[in-house]
Write a protein that holds these residues in place. Structure first.
Motif, mmCIF file in Angstrom:
data_model
loop_
_atom_site.group_PDB
_atom_site.id
_atom_site.type_symbol
_atom_site.label_atom_id
_atom_site.label_comp_id
_atom_site.label_asym_id
_atom_site.label_seq_id
_atom_site.Cartn_x
_atom_site.Cartn_y
_atom_site.Cartn_z
ATOM 1 N N SER A 229 31.035 35.086 46.912
ATOM 2 C CA SER A 229 30.731 34.882 45.496
ATOM 3 C C SER A 229 29.853 35.988 44.925
ATOM 4 O O SER A 229 29.817 36.192 43.713
ATOM 5 C CB SER A 229 30.050 33.526 45.291
ATOM 6 N N PHE A 246 45.315 31.969 44.261
ATOM 7 C CA PHE A 246 44.559 32.535 43.138
ATOM 8 C C PHE A 246 43.553 31.508 42.610
ATOM 9 O O PHE A 246 42.367 31.794 42.440
ATOM 10 C CB PHE A 246 45.541 32.955 42.043
ATOM 11 N N ARG A 247 44.031 30.299 42.358
ATOM 12 C CA ARG A 247 43.157 29.273 41.792
ATOM 13 C C ARG A 247 42.080 28.829 42.776
ATOM 14 O O ARG A 247 40.923 28.587 42.388
ATOM 15 C CB ARG A 247 44.005 28.077 41.344
ATOM 16 N N GLU A 250 39.350 31.419 42.882
ATOM 17 C CA GLU A 250 38.514 31.329 41.680
ATOM 18 C C GLU A 250 37.527 30.175 41.791
ATOM 19 O O GLU A 250 36.338 30.312 41.462
ATOM 20 C CB GLU A 250 39.387 31.158 40.448
ATOM 21 N N THR A 253 34.889 31.174 44.759
ATOM 22 C CA THR A 253 34.069 32.384 44.638
ATOM 23 C C THR A 253 33.530 32.600 43.233
ATOM 24 O O THR A 253 32.648 33.436 43.035
ATOM 25 C CB THR A 253 34.879 33.635 45.024
ATOM 26 N N GLY A 254 34.104 31.892 42.262
ATOM 27 C CA GLY A 254 33.645 32.053 40.895
ATOM 28 C C GLY A 254 34.268 33.219 40.160
ATOM 29 O O GLY A 254 33.871 33.528 39.037
ATOM 30 N N GLN A 255 35.265 33.862 40.766
ATOM 31 C CA GLN A 255 35.923 34.962 40.079
ATOM 32 C C GLN A 255 37.420 34.966 40.371
ATOM 33 O O GLN A 255 37.872 34.479 41.410
ATOM 34 C CB GLN A 255 35.325 36.299 40.472
ATOM 35 N N ARG A 256 38.163 35.526 39.425
ATOM 36 C CA ARG A 256 39.606 35.623 39.579
ATOM 37 C C ARG A 256 39.952 36.913 40.320
ATOM 38 O O ARG A 256 39.385 37.966 40.018
ATOM 39 C CB ARG A 256 40.286 35.609 38.211
ATOM 40 N N PRO A 257 40.896 36.848 41.269
ATOM 41 C CA PRO A 257 41.280 38.068 41.985
ATOM 42 C C PRO A 257 41.958 39.073 41.060
ATOM 43 O O PRO A 257 42.574 38.705 40.057
ATOM 44 C CB PRO A 257 42.253 37.569 43.054
ATOM 45 N N ARG A 278 42.680 38.612 34.092
ATOM 46 C CA ARG A 278 43.285 38.455 35.412
ATOM 47 C C ARG A 278 44.073 37.161 35.387
ATOM 48 O O ARG A 278 43.503 36.080 35.420
ATOM 49 C CB ARG A 278 42.208 38.444 36.495
ATOM 50 N N ARG A 279 45.384 37.299 35.349
ATOM 51 C CA ARG A 279 46.299 36.192 35.099
ATOM 52 C C ARG A 279 47.094 35.891 36.366
ATOM 53 O O ARG A 279 47.671 36.805 36.954
ATOM 54 C CB ARG A 279 47.228 36.580 33.958
#
Length: 450
Positions: A229, A246-247, A250, A253-257, A278-279
């Protein structure tokens, strides 16, 4: 060319800002000065060779040998350490590379040779050989420099970063991005040896590279995932990242790859940005200097991705006909990948034209979309979708899954409830695992017959 030639590995020569653990591979460390000295000694041994083969184990010796070949202007041919005798013999015979003794970290020599011309070959990387014997891809120095600089901008990659990965050192992802990228940007490099969730968690990086298989394992290890994170960027590539992974990343870690797209022949050409959207399912926008287009049939939303730009290869070694066939008549490279470009310019990769474009009942269906729908089912761990011959439909959708406690009809109905009915699998086959290559890509040609 006038004036001095810019250095390819810019930060490697920047000794004043060196640190003793600038490069770590599988628990062993060295400074950039020590690496440069070992590489200089290797360069002196191979200078003048037509090409040099490097047994590409995850080791400091491999890094020093690759750097040494680049210093000497000798094309480097990374040989997979798990290559069988036939594959190894083919690579050595086809490339004409000499087999030099391994680099020695305690052996040091200053290399004062001129910087090779940017138009010369840096690497000869061999393709997977899924359509015949592996072909040698000629990657010029200018393409490596252009790609790494573009990615440094897209990912805001700086000398303040610590890059962590455990990827093979005979592919673009692990070697060009994961080693040469650090030596050009000046970031610290930690190669974990094996890319386990625990090793990633312990490395304390700000920038992580992984393939979907790695990120899937990280997402299933909540404690290791949460340890990431504090990282600035998690980058996934070499295959599409499943939307559930992906979800999960997120959430943990609190972030989108960040996802990106590339090939051996093109290096990395499309990527989401550190500061951009980041979709899930999207690999982002073309990098600076790259132009893309979709060659689709009238009315179709998906088609072959074609591109042009400064990161492209110089052709296949000794195979002018194969090189010519990889380009359109107007000079665009044919990736062989099926993609869609959204109205806002974001790119989605559906899969390979040879295995992932399914024509069923008059519809053109991307296997990746069906695979992601299957992976959304909580019982499904892995999925691969193919088109099989069908007398009425032309092709029928067949899914191979690794799952527990779920039946064929439930999965067929699940997909039909998430996607258009014509995209549902007609058959589901259950396996204990999917066949994969060293980069974690499913090998659909090795799936059992329907």
């Amino acid at each position: 060319m006038t004036g001095p030639v810019p250095r390819l590995l810019t930060a490697l020569h920047d000794a004043p800002s060196d640190r003793p653990d600038a490069v770590t591979v599988d628990g062993r460390t060295c400074s950039r000065e020590e690496l440069l000295g070992a590489a200089g000694a290797f360069a002196a041994r191979v200078a003048g060779a037509p090409a040099v083969a490097v047994h590409a184990t995850p080791s400091l010796e491999t890094v020093a040998a690759v750097v040494g070949g680049l210093l000497a202007g000798v094309p480097v041919v990374p040989v997979p350490p798990d290559a069988g005798p036939s594959e190894r013999d083919h690579i050595l015979r086809d490339s004409g590379a000499v087999q030099a003794p391994p680099a020695v970290l305690t052996e040091r020599r200053s290399w004062d040779g001129p910087e090779p011309d940017p138009d010369t070959t840096a690497l000869v990387l061999y393709t997977s050989g899924t359509t015949g014997a592996p072909k040698g891809v000629l990657v010029p120095r200018r393409a490596v420099a252009a790609d790494l600089d573009a990615l440094a901008g897209a990912w805001e990659w700086t000398p303040e970063d610590t890059l962590v990965h455990g990827l093979p050192l005979f592919h673009v992802h692990g070697l060009v991005l994961g080693v040469l990228g650090a030596l050009r940007t000046g970031s610290r490099l930690v190669h974990t040896g094996r890319p386990t969730p625990q090793a990633y968690a312990a490395a304390g990086g700000s920038l992580y590279f992984g393939v979907p298989t790695v990120w899937g394992r990280v997402a299933r290890d909540a404690e290791s995932a949460r340890a990431l994170s504090g990282a600035r960027l998690l980058v996934s590539g070499s295959a599409p990242l499943p939307a559930p992974v992906f979800r999960d990343l997120e959430a943990l870690t609190g972030q989108r790859p960040v996802e990106r797209y590339g090939m051996t022949e093109t290096l990395i050409t499309v990527s989401t940005r550190a500061a951009g959207e980041r979709r899930p399912g999207s690999v982002g926008l073309p990098l600076p200097g790259i132009r893309t287009r979709i060659a689709a049939e009238p009315g179709a939303e998906i088609g072959e991705l074609q591109l042009t730009g400064p990161t492209l290869f110089d052709g296949y070694l000794g195979r002018p006909e194969a090189t010519a066939a990889s380009y359109t008549e107007d000079g665009w490279f044919r990736t062989g990948d099926i993609a869609a470009i959204e109205p806002d310019g974001m790119h989605r990769i559906v899969g390979r034209a040879s295995t992932d474009l399914i024509k069923s009942g008059g519809y053109r269906i991307g296997a990746g979309e069906v695979e992601n729908a299957l992976l959304d089912h909580p019982a499904v761990r892995e999925a691969a979708v193919v088109g099989a011959p069908h007398a009425d439909l032309g092709q029928e959708i067949v899914a191979y899954v690794v799952a527990d406690g779920v039946g064929e009809r439930e999965l067929i109905d699940f997909v039909a409830g998430h996607l258009s009915a014509h995209k549902r699998p007609r058959k589901v086959r259950f396996l204990t695992e999917l066949p994969r290559n060293a980069m974690g890509k499913p090998q659909k040609k090795l799936l059992p017959p329907v």
